[in-house]
Design a protein around this motif. Structure first.
Motif, mmCIF file in Angstrom:
data_model
loop_
_atom_site.group_PDB
_atom_site.id
_atom_site.type_symbol
_atom_site.label_atom_id
_atom_site.label_comp_id
_atom_site.label_asym_id
_atom_site.label_seq_id
_atom_site.Cartn_x
_atom_site.Cartn_y
_atom_site.Cartn_z
ATOM 1 N N PHE A 1 -8.299 2.504 -4.819
ATOM 2 C CA PHE A 1 -7.687 1.666 -3.791
ATOM 3 C C PHE A 1 -6.387 2.282 -3.279
ATOM 4 C CE2 PHE A 1 -9.907 -2.214 -5.814
ATOM 5 C CZ PHE A 1 -10.982 -2.101 -4.941
ATOM 6 N N GLY A 2 -5.621 2.885 -4.201
ATOM 7 C CA GLY A 2 -4.366 3.524 -3.797
ATOM 8 C C GLY A 2 -4.603 4.686 -2.841
ATOM 9 N N ILE A 3 -5.612 5.515 -3.154
ATOM 10 C CA ILE A 3 -5.926 6.657 -2.283
ATOM 11 C C ILE A 3 -6.400 6.166 -0.916
ATOM 12 C CG2 ILE A 3 -7.454 8.650 -1.947
ATOM 13 C CD1 ILE A 3 -7.446 9.006 -5.025
ATOM 14 N N ILE A 4 -7.216 5.096 -0.912
ATOM 15 C CA ILE A 4 -7.641 4.512 0.368
ATOM 16 C C ILE A 4 -6.420 4.063 1.171
ATOM 17 C CG2 ILE A 4 -8.850 2.570 1.451
ATOM 18 C CD1 ILE A 4 -10.872 2.678 -0.870
ATOM 19 N N GLY A 5 -5.458 3.458 0.478
ATOM 20 C CA GLY A 5 -4.230 3.018 1.143
ATOM 21 C C GLY A 5 -3.505 4.169 1.819
ATOM 22 N N ASP B 1 -3.380 3.105 10.277
ATOM 23 C CA ASP B 1 -3.894 1.751 10.101
ATOM 24 C C ASP B 1 -3.043 1.086 9.022
ATOM 25 O OD1 ASP B 1 -5.216 -0.597 9.580
ATOM 26 O OD2 ASP B 1 -7.172 0.307 9.171
ATOM 27 N N LEU B 2 -1.890 0.585 9.428
ATOM 28 C CA LEU B 2 -0.941 0.060 8.447
ATOM 29 C C LEU B 2 -1.404 -1.260 7.833
ATOM 30 C CD1 LEU B 2 2.405 0.987 10.208
ATOM 31 C CD2 LEU B 2 1.435 2.018 8.165
ATOM 32 N N ASN B 3 -2.093 -2.090 8.612
ATOM 33 C CA ASN B 3 -2.610 -3.343 8.044
ATOM 34 C C ASN B 3 -3.609 -3.049 6.929
ATOM 35 O OD1 ASN B 3 -1.161 -5.179 9.629
ATOM 36 N ND2 ASN B 3 -2.612 -4.991 11.315
ATOM 37 N N GLY B 4 -4.517 -2.099 7.187
ATOM 38 C CA GLY B 4 -5.485 -1.712 6.168
ATOM 39 C C GLY B 4 -4.824 -1.067 4.976
ATOM 40 N N SER B 5 -3.833 -0.229 5.254
ATOM 41 C CA SER B 5 -3.092 0.447 4.193
ATOM 42 C C SER B 5 -2.424 -0.567 3.265
ATOM 43 C CB SER B 5 -2.037 1.363 4.824
ATOM 44 O OG SER B 5 -1.239 1.957 3.832
ATOM 45 N N ILE B 6 -1.754 -1.535 3.850
ATOM 46 C CA ILE B 6 -1.075 -2.584 3.073
ATOM 47 C C ILE B 6 -2.088 -3.358 2.227
ATOM 48 C CG2 ILE B 6 0.125 -4.812 3.298
ATOM 49 C CD1 ILE B 6 1.560 -3.468 5.768
ATOM 50 N N TYR C 1 -4.961 -2.347 0.992
ATOM 51 C CA TYR C 1 -5.473 -1.585 -0.147
ATOM 52 C C TYR C 1 -4.396 -1.267 -1.177
ATOM 53 C CZ TYR C 1 -10.287 -1.295 1.250
ATOM 54 O OH TYR C 1 -11.593 -1.622 1.530
ATOM 55 N N PHE C 2 -3.159 -1.106 -0.736
ATOM 56 C CA PHE C 2 -2.082 -0.946 -1.721
ATOM 57 C C PHE C 2 -1.963 -2.222 -2.559
ATOM 58 C CE2 PHE C 2 0.147 2.330 1.163
ATOM 59 C CZ PHE C 2 -0.400 3.380 0.457
ATOM 60 N N GLU C 3 -2.106 -3.371 -1.907
ATOM 61 C CA GLU C 3 -2.042 -4.648 -2.646
ATOM 62 C C GLU C 3 -3.218 -4.784 -3.609
ATOM 63 O OE1 GLU C 3 -1.781 -7.408 0.591
ATOM 64 O OE2 GLU C 3 0.422 -7.374 0.631
ATOM 65 N N LYS C 4 -4.406 -4.350 -3.163
ATOM 66 C CA LYS C 4 -5.580 -4.369 -4.046
ATOM 67 C C LYS C 4 -5.359 -3.478 -5.264
ATOM 68 C CE LYS C 4 -9.479 -5.375 -0.965
ATOM 69 N NZ LYS C 4 -10.780 -4.864 -0.476
ATOM 70 N N SER C 5 -4.766 -2.312 -5.022
ATOM 71 C CA SER C 5 -4.488 -1.381 -6.111
ATOM 72 C C SER C 5 -3.563 -2.006 -7.144
ATOM 73 C CB SER C 5 -3.867 -0.097 -5.547
ATOM 74 O OG SER C 5 -3.529 0.798 -6.588
ATOM 75 N N ASP D 1 6.157 1.397 -4.231
ATOM 76 C CA ASP D 1 7.014 2.057 -3.242
ATOM 77 C C ASP D 1 6.252 2.336 -1.952
ATOM 78 O OD1 ASP D 1 9.132 2.027 -4.992
ATOM 79 O OD2 ASP D 1 8.849 4.077 -5.697
ATOM 80 N N ALA D 2 4.972 2.754 -2.105
ATOM 81 C CA ALA D 2 4.140 3.037 -0.930
ATOM 82 C C ALA D 2 3.911 1.764 -0.114
ATOM 83 C CB ALA D 2 2.806 3.637 -1.360
ATOM 84 N N LEU D 3 3.701 0.639 -0.806
ATOM 85 C CA LEU D 3 3.506 -0.647 -0.135
ATOM 86 C C LEU D 3 4.768 -1.059 0.624
ATOM 87 C CD1 LEU D 3 1.923 -3.253 0.422
ATOM 88 C CD2 LEU D 3 2.711 -4.119 -1.794
ATOM 89 N N LYS D 4 5.907 -0.878 -0.028
ATOM 90 C CA LYS D 4 7.190 -1.207 0.603
ATOM 91 C C LYS D 4 7.398 -0.379 1.874
ATOM 92 C CE LYS D 4 10.514 -1.807 -2.340
ATOM 93 N NZ LYS D 4 11.598 -1.509 -3.309
ATOM 94 N N GLU D 5 7.083 0.919 1.776
ATOM 95 C CA GLU D 5 7.242 1.816 2.921
ATOM 96 C C GLU D 5 6.279 1.450 4.052
ATOM 97 O OE1 GLU D 5 8.878 4.735 5.211
ATOM 98 O OE2 GLU D 5 9.599 3.957 3.295
ATOM 99 N N ALA D 6 5.042 1.099 3.704
ATOM 100 C CA ALA D 6 4.050 0.709 4.710
ATOM 101 C C ALA D 6 4.492 -0.563 5.443
ATOM 102 C CB ALA D 6 2.686 0.509 4.069
#
Length: 215
Positions: A37-41, A49-54, A56-60, A71-76
């Motif tokens: 999920f993190g790699i997908i993010g 695709d920031l909505n999708g990224s967010i 999948y980071f949350e899923k991870s 940190d990646a979620l915060k940045e996204a």
């Protein structure tokens, strides 16, 4: 997962996502699902695709707590907010909002004027006059600290903003920061030696100093 990382390096984000989804669907290992999920993010973020990224980071993070993904979620989220703010910018609408605010200000309905000034700034955050106009509104509402911050922003955008200096000096005066008010006026008078409003604020500040010292 290793193959997905290889495709990520090749910037083939669709293949990266496909492989990671395959992993997520075919394993019950929390760590592997979190990694997939993190790699997908990251891949979706690379595709803007920031909505999708967010998502999948949350899923991870639901699968496994990982500081890097946090940190990646915060940045996204930060990038998404910036994009939304930039997409909202429209100088023509900003000027109309400012005009509405000015009318409300003249009518003495300061809370409503403040809302319109807020909207004008969101629509065009690069114009100093919107900040000095809002500062005037804040002063009427006795919110001097907020007004002072707006003056600082106006002067950051335009170091010669006469209204920025006038309003800032007034804020310092109302907050009883008399020496800061004088410093502000003296700095402004180097640019505008004949400005009557600066002279008036200067006199009021000295009167306030004399009154406070005689008490």
């Amino acid at each position: 997962l290793n193959l997905a990382r290889c495709y990520m390096e090749k910037k083939d984000y669709d293949k990266t996502i496909e492989l990671c989804k395959e992993v997520a669907e075919n394993t019950s290992d929390f760590a592997k699902r979190a990694t997939a999920f993190g790699i997908i993010g990251y891949a979706l973020q690379a595709k803007n695709d920031l909505n999708g990224s967010i998502e999948y980071f949350e899923k991870s993070l639901l699968e496994k707590n990982d500081v890097r993904i946090k940190d990646a979620l915060k940045e996204a989220n930060k990038l998404k907010k910036k994009q939304e703010e930039e997409a909202y910018i429209n100088p023509e609408i900003a000027e109309k909002e400012n005009e509405k605010a000015n009318e409300l200000y003249k009518a003495g309905t300061y809370p409503d004027a403040l809302k319109q000034y807020n909207e004008a700034i969101k629509r065009n955050p690069k114009l100093p006059k919107y900040y000095t106009n809002r500062a005037s509104c804040f002063i009427k509402l006795l919110e001097f600290s907020s007004a002072s911050k707006d003056c600082d922003k106006a002067l950051e955008l335009d170091p010669t903003s006469i209204r920025g200096y006038q309003r800032k000096a007034t804020c310092h005066l109302m907050l009883k920061e008399y020496h800061r008010s004088l410093e502000c006026i003296e700095k402004a008078q180097k640019l505008y030696p004949d400005d009557q409003e600066l002279k008036n604020i200067y006199q009021k500040t000295y009167m306030a100093i004399n009154c406070s010292s005689s008490q």
